[in-house]
Design a protein around this motif. Structure first.
Motif, short mmCIF file in Angstrom:
data_model
loop_
_atom_site.label_atom_id
_atom_site.label_comp_id
_atom_site.label_asym_id
_atom_site.label_seq_id
_atom_site.Cartn_x
_atom_site.Cartn_y
_atom_site.Cartn_z
N UNK A 39 0.81 -1.22 0.00
CA UNK A 39 0.00 0.00 0.00
C UNK A 39 0.84 1.26 0.00
N UNK A 40 2.06 1.19 0.49
CA UNK A 40 2.87 2.40 0.60
C UNK A 40 3.97 2.50 -0.45
N UNK A 41 4.41 1.36 -0.99
CA UNK A 41 5.47 1.36 -2.00
C UNK A 41 5.23 0.20 -2.95
N UNK A 42 4.07 0.22 -3.60
CA UNK A 42 3.55 -0.95 -4.33
C UNK A 42 4.37 -1.38 -5.53
N UNK A 43 5.20 -0.53 -6.07
CA UNK A 43 5.96 -0.88 -7.27
C UNK A 43 7.35 -1.43 -6.98
N UNK A 44 7.71 -1.51 -5.71
CA UNK A 44 9.05 -1.94 -5.33
C UNK A 44 8.98 -3.04 -4.28
N UNK A 45 10.11 -3.66 -4.01
CA UNK A 45 10.31 -4.63 -2.94
C UNK A 45 9.33 -5.81 -3.00
N UNK A 46 9.72 -6.80 -3.78
CA UNK A 46 8.94 -8.02 -3.94
C UNK A 46 9.76 -9.19 -3.38
N UNK A 61 13.43 -3.69 -7.31
CA UNK A 61 12.68 -3.06 -8.39
C UNK A 61 12.44 -4.08 -9.51
N UNK A 62 11.24 -4.64 -9.58
CA UNK A 62 10.94 -5.64 -10.62
C UNK A 62 11.12 -5.12 -12.04
N UNK A 63 11.06 -3.80 -12.23
CA UNK A 63 11.23 -3.23 -13.57
C UNK A 63 12.64 -3.45 -14.11
N UNK A 64 13.59 -3.75 -13.23
CA UNK A 64 14.96 -3.97 -13.68
C UNK A 64 15.21 -5.39 -14.19
N UNK A 65 14.21 -6.26 -14.05
CA UNK A 65 14.35 -7.62 -14.58
C UNK A 65 14.34 -7.59 -16.11
N UNK A 66 15.10 -8.47 -16.75
CA UNK A 66 15.04 -8.55 -18.21
C UNK A 66 13.76 -9.26 -18.64
N UNK A 67 13.33 -8.98 -19.87
CA UNK A 67 12.19 -9.70 -20.44
C UNK A 67 12.64 -11.11 -20.80
N UNK A 68 11.81 -12.10 -20.77
CA UNK A 68 10.40 -12.11 -20.43
C UNK A 68 10.13 -12.26 -18.93
N UNK A 70 10.45 -10.22 -16.45
CA UNK A 70 9.71 -9.08 -15.87
C UNK A 70 8.22 -9.23 -16.13
N UNK A 71 7.83 -9.53 -17.36
CA UNK A 71 6.41 -9.66 -17.70
C UNK A 71 5.75 -10.80 -16.93
N UNK A 72 6.44 -11.92 -16.81
CA UNK A 72 5.88 -13.08 -16.10
C UNK A 72 5.64 -12.72 -14.63
N UNK A 73 6.63 -12.08 -13.99
CA UNK A 73 6.48 -11.71 -12.59
C UNK A 73 5.39 -10.66 -12.40
N UNK A 74 5.38 -9.62 -13.22
CA UNK A 74 4.39 -8.55 -13.07
C UNK A 74 2.97 -9.04 -13.33
N UNK A 75 2.82 -9.97 -14.27
CA UNK A 75 1.50 -10.55 -14.53
C UNK A 75 1.02 -11.36 -13.32
N UNK A 76 1.92 -12.12 -12.72
CA UNK A 76 1.57 -12.89 -11.52
C UNK A 76 1.19 -11.97 -10.37
N UNK A 77 1.95 -10.91 -10.18
CA UNK A 77 1.63 -9.94 -9.12
C UNK A 77 0.28 -9.27 -9.37
N UNK A 78 -0.01 -8.94 -10.61
CA UNK A 78 -1.28 -8.27 -10.94
C UNK A 78 -2.47 -9.16 -10.58
N UNK A 79 -2.35 -10.47 -10.81
CA UNK A 79 -3.44 -11.38 -10.47
C UNK A 79 -3.62 -11.47 -8.96
N UNK A 80 -2.55 -11.31 -8.19
CA UNK A 80 -2.63 -11.38 -6.74
C UNK A 80 -3.07 -10.05 -6.12
#
Length: 158
Positions: A39-46, A61-68, A70-80
């Motif tokens: 809730x306070x820093x939702x785009x960082x620290x996974x 910072x998940x954005x620093x992961x290389x493709x694919x 990054x997409x796999x992790x961010x998609x999983x987080x979005x579902x959760x």
């Protein structure tokens, strides 16, 4: 500035489970990402945890992961990431074992049970999170932006 990531890769297995290959080349099946500050820093620290809830790696910072990966992790987080935003409080009914809330969220009308007043947490800056009996979090991003009637109903609880 983000800390450099270890050499890790994310993918999905044939059952759709998240798989992590760590820097030693070990394959961890059915890992679970958890936002450390959702809730306070939702785009960082996974935190990436094993089936037994043991942390395998923490990603600043998940954005620093290389493709694919990054997409796999961010998609999983979005579902959760299920945090409905409360827009209107219609009523709060006192029950023998807590309260039943009837609200309108950004996903529609719903009702849920809250066990104790401690289930309502002040996040500061007018933000509240309400945790229901099923551990679903509901967010009020700005109490002042609620209508007057909703604010009055909420005054009794925080």
């Amino acid at each position: 500035m983000s800390t450099p990531l270890p050499n890790i890769e994310f993918s999905k297995d044939e059952s759709g489970r998240l798989v992590l290959v760590d820097q030693a080349g070990v394959r961890h099946v059915n890992v679970h990402p958890a936002k450390l500050f959702p809730l306070t820093d939702k785009d960082f620290w996974v935190s990436i945890q094993s089936e037994g809830a043991r942390e395998i790696v923490c990603i600043e910072d998940p954005q620093t992961l290389p493709e694919p990966s990054r997409s796999v992790l961010l998609e999983t987080l979005a579902r959760r990431d299920f945090v409905p935003i409360i827009q209107v409080i219609h009523r709060i009914v006192r029950l023998a074992d807590g309260h039943e809330w009837h609200v309108t969220t950004d996903r529609g009308d719903t009702s849920f049970g809250v066990e104790t007043d401690e289930s309502i947490q002040n996040l500061g800056h007018g933000r509240l999170v309400i945790v229901d009996r099923r551990n679903t979090r509901y967010l009020i991003p700005n109490v002042a932006s609620l209508d007057r009637v909703s604010r009055r109903k909420l005054e009794h609880y925080y």
